[in-house]
Write an enzyme that holds these catalytic residues in place. Sequence first.
Site, mmCIF file in Angstrom:
data_model
loop_
_atom_site.group_PDB
_atom_site.id
_atom_site.type_symbol
_atom_site.label_atom_id
_atom_site.label_comp_id
_atom_site.label_asym_id
_atom_site.label_seq_id
_atom_site.Cartn_x
_atom_site.Cartn_y
_atom_site.Cartn_z
ATOM 1 N N LYS A 54 0.843 -1.210 0.000
ATOM 2 C CA LYS A 54 0.000 0.000 0.000
ATOM 3 C C LYS A 54 0.876 1.256 0.000
ATOM 4 O O LYS A 54 0.617 2.211 -0.737
ATOM 5 C CB LYS A 54 -0.940 0.001 1.220
ATOM 6 C CG LYS A 54 -2.107 -0.959 1.054
ATOM 7 C CD LYS A 54 -2.859 -1.232 2.344
ATOM 8 C CE LYS A 54 -3.903 -2.328 2.125
ATOM 9 N NZ LYS A 54 -4.553 -2.774 3.347
ATOM 10 N N GLN A 98 -4.652 -1.343 9.540
ATOM 11 C CA GLN A 98 -4.615 -2.682 8.955
ATOM 12 C C GLN A 98 -5.248 -3.700 9.911
ATOM 13 O O GLN A 98 -4.873 -3.772 11.080
ATOM 14 C CB GLN A 98 -3.149 -3.054 8.660
ATOM 15 C CG GLN A 98 -2.967 -4.373 7.932
ATOM 16 C CD GLN A 98 -3.561 -4.365 6.530
ATOM 17 O OE1 GLN A 98 -3.381 -3.419 5.764
ATOM 18 N NE2 GLN A 98 -4.278 -5.425 6.192
ATOM 19 N N ASP A 121 -11.045 3.131 4.110
ATOM 20 C CA ASP A 121 -11.505 1.741 4.008
ATOM 21 C C ASP A 121 -13.035 1.669 3.959
ATOM 22 O O ASP A 121 -13.606 0.636 3.604
ATOM 23 C CB ASP A 121 -11.011 0.938 5.233
ATOM 24 C CG ASP A 121 -9.892 -0.034 4.878
ATOM 25 O OD1 ASP A 121 -9.697 -0.304 3.679
ATOM 26 O OD2 ASP A 121 -9.223 -0.520 5.809
#
Length: 296
Positions: A54, A98, A121
Amino acid sequence: MAATLIDGKAFAAKVRGQVAEHVARLKEEHGITPGLAVVLVGEDPASQVYVRSKGKSTVEVGMNSYEHKLDAETSEADLLALIGKLNSDPAVNGILVQLPLPKHMNEELVINSIAPEKDVDGFHISNVGLLGTGQKSMVPCTPLGCLMMLRDHHGSLSGMDAVVIGRSNIVGKPMAQLLLGDSCTVTIAHSRTKDLPEVVRRADIVVAAVGRPEMVPGDWIKEGATVIDVGINRIERGGKNVLVGDVDFASAAERAGAITPVPGGVGPMTIACLLANTVTAACRAHNLAEPEGLTA
Ligand code: NDP
């Protein structure tokens, strides 16, 4: 193989190119460089790979990447304090924590502590509610990538019968909301669904997000249907470790009109959509026009 292959790798490269162009314009015209902060707690090897990838992709499109690696023993209070700082840092437009988090942390509490406008997200309860009520939100990356590929292939999805197999909060449910938003008639199937083969046979669009290797055989697929395979399953075949989806690609490709492969389908679109969400968040933060085609 009769089906058209939907090449997620090529499509993701195109999306990343669009993001990079928009980032360059933001820098040139407004002096803004969007920034994405990724927070990793602990040493889970798969999470480390995702976070590295990422960060690399973020820098490649010209954005700033801020990586925060915390010990597995970090307290929830310390993590919340870091998120609080990132929430109020104007250089940070997107925050991604994460998952999974270590067991001593409450994932829901942590995710809901991210400022919704920076929640790239799309897991914050406010974004879930906004998506559910058809309002502007941050949309979860994997379903957003699936939607982009479907729109690109079909143009309008209006009136199509769509079946989403899987009802998770990160894929199945938001996918169903997005398809409904595009005026599909949507069925969400799950482990208790009766006669799943018949349910799937009705579908013009099948999105499989289950996590069971090659569970959907070709004879469940209606002739000409579009099949989006979200599953990523590692199995052993012929003495080798291989990645397969939730759909039996070989038999499904004989009946489908179009199909995504695994690997090289939905997977590459997920990071591309994370970048797209970050540039969208930066535009919204500065009241500037959002990039076209990169949001739901
Ligand atoms: P979850 O395990 O959270 O959800 C799986 C869903 O599948 C559940 O709703 C479950 O139903 C349903 N299910 C399980 N067994 C069956 C069955 N026999 N028949 C019908 N439905 C069934 O998984 P995720 O949504 O997180 O992920 C799904 C897959 O997508 C995984 O392979 C994952 O690795 C992959 N994935 C890929 C991404 C990418 O970037 N390409 C990103 C995210 C996920 P129930 O609710 O009743 O238990």
